[in-house]
Design an enzyme around this catalytic site. Structure first.
Site, short mmCIF file in Angstrom:
data_model
loop_
_atom_site.label_atom_id
_atom_site.label_comp_id
_atom_site.label_asym_id
_atom_site.label_seq_id
_atom_site.Cartn_x
_atom_site.Cartn_y
_atom_site.Cartn_z
N LYS A 43 0.69 -1.45 0.13
CA LYS A 43 -0.06 -0.45 -0.31
C LYS A 43 0.97 1.42 0.53
O LYS A 43 2.17 1.22 0.31
CB LYS A 43 -1.24 -0.62 0.98
CG LYS A 43 -0.10 -0.26 2.72
CD LYS A 43 -0.85 -0.43 4.17
CE LYS A 43 -0.25 -0.63 5.11
NZ LYS A 43 -0.98 -1.16 6.16
N TYR A 250 15.74 30.44 8.27
CA TYR A 250 14.32 31.21 8.93
C TYR A 250 13.65 31.28 9.89
O TYR A 250 14.31 29.70 11.28
CB TYR A 250 12.77 30.25 8.46
CG TYR A 250 12.86 30.54 6.76
CD1 TYR A 250 12.65 31.71 6.57
CD2 TYR A 250 12.73 29.78 6.37
CE1 TYR A 250 12.16 31.90 4.57
CE2 TYR A 250 12.14 29.58 4.59
CZ TYR A 250 11.80 31.00 3.94
OH TYR A 250 11.05 31.23 2.84
#
Ligand SMILES: *Cc1c(COP(=O)(O)O)cnc(C)c1O
Length: 354
Positions: A43, A250
């Site tokens: 999956k 940042y």
């Protein structure tokens, strides 16, 4: 999956996946299961590693039964493996009748309503919920399963499989035995990757591992019996010699002193290098561990290479033998599954052993 990149020269990073390692992990799981056959869970795009190459490799290694979560994943897998048994964990969703017949998919029926709508359509699985409270029939509903339902896999799923001593694990195994004895079926299946390592009492008739195929440790409190097939090499795109007190990234969260040296790597959280690895991740340059400094931004990270000789264009190991997915996960408080399933679509992907 969209593949934006196409060359080692144009991509910011190279993701190498060793299919021979995935095959040998499959064989290791088969060995642990003894005579019990081993399915493969592929999956979420083969846990992020690419369902096409991964499922093909597992088929070559001998897997014939495959599980995916969603119907659309089953349709995609059918194009890769025309002869495999493809089982759909999410079940028989409303309106999905044609998809199941057209692509020869097997639903894992999760409720009496799904069973009622599927009845007469042929082979199916039934999921019984023995303690996960997520998908499946309650054990006291199984006596309402109609006679004549053609059940291939009768399954349940462990909530605490990686803790073999957890009381819920034993309770789930006991409940599943009782259910197995009263519901007609071909094969009973309980064990995910960690379940395979619980021992024979958890094996029943079919193993159902996912993460261990891809190198995640199914026995987190012991040494990893699996091998890591993943290497992620990020490209240095700029080197900075720091000559005055400053900061990086940042938020200016990490201070820099004159004399330090940084490298900027062209990988960021948009590539699945999780932002929670800010000032926590570790990168390897050869055998040398190097810290990620400051915040992970969308497309870039910075590493402290003080004392090392590095240049633009050089590749560094963001995931590799010294820092496998489980290790990165530990550093930022998640699990290896999440590291793998977030691997981005901008990487140049290279498959070894194809
Ligand atoms: C994902 C999944 C598996 C595989 O689990 P791993 O822990 O990755 O081995 C098995 N069964 C079900 C129902 C699942 O959802």
């Amino acid at each position: 999956m969209s593949q934006i990149t196409n060359s080692v020269h144009t991509a910011g990073a190279i993701l190498s996946i060793d299919l021979d390692v995935i095959k040998s992990n499959y064989q290791r799981l088969c060995q642990e299961l003894g005579d019990v056959p081993c399915a493969a869970v592929v999956k979420a795009n083969g846990y992020g590693l690419g369902v096409g190459p991964v499922a093909t490799a597992l088929w070559q290694a001998g897997a014939r039964t495959f599980f995916v979560a969603q119907i659309d994943e089953g349709i995609e897998l059918r194009a890769v493996l025309p002869d495999a048994d493809i089982h759909i964990l999410v079940g028989f969703l409303h309106g999905s009748d044609d998809a199941f017949s057209q692509f020869n998919l097997i639903p894992v029926l999760n409720s009496l309503d799904q069973i009622d709508r599927w009845k007469g359509r042929g082979r199916c699985d039934v999921h019984v919920d023995t303690g996960m409270t997520r998908l499946g029939l309650a054990p006291d509903e199984v006596d309402q399963i109609p006679n004549g339902l053609d059940i291939d896999v009768l399954m349940t799923h462990l909530a605490c499989a990686d803790d073999k001593d957890h009381p819920l694990t034993h309770q789930q195994i006991r409940t599943f035995r009782q259910v197995r004895d009263v519901v007609a079926h071909k094969r009973a299946s309980l064990a995910n990757s960690s379940g395979v390592f619980i021992g024979p009492e958890a094996h029943f008739d079919l193993g159902r591992p996912g993460c261990a195929l891809y190198g995640i440790n199914p026995t987190p409190h012991q040494e990893n019996p699996m091998q890591n097939p993943v290497r992620l090499q990020g490209k240095i795109v700029q080197v900075h010699e720091i000559d005055t007190q400053s900061s990086v990234g940042y938020g200016a969260t990490h201070a820099l002193k004159a004399g330090q040296k940084l490298a900027t790597i062209a990988v960021g959280y948009a590539d699945g290098y999780l932002r929670s690895l800010s000032s926590k991740g570790v990168v390897y340059i050869g055998e040398q561990e190097v810290p990620v400094v400051g915040r992970v931004s969308m497309d870039l990270i910075s590493i402290d290479i003080t004392g090392l000789d590095c240049e633009a264009g050089q590749l560094v190991d963001l995931i590799g033998p010294h820092n496998p997915p489980d290790c990165l996960a530990d550093l930022c408080g998640t699990i290896g599954y999440e590291i793998l399933t977030n691997l981005g679509s901008r990487y140049k992907r290279i498959y070894k052993g194809e």
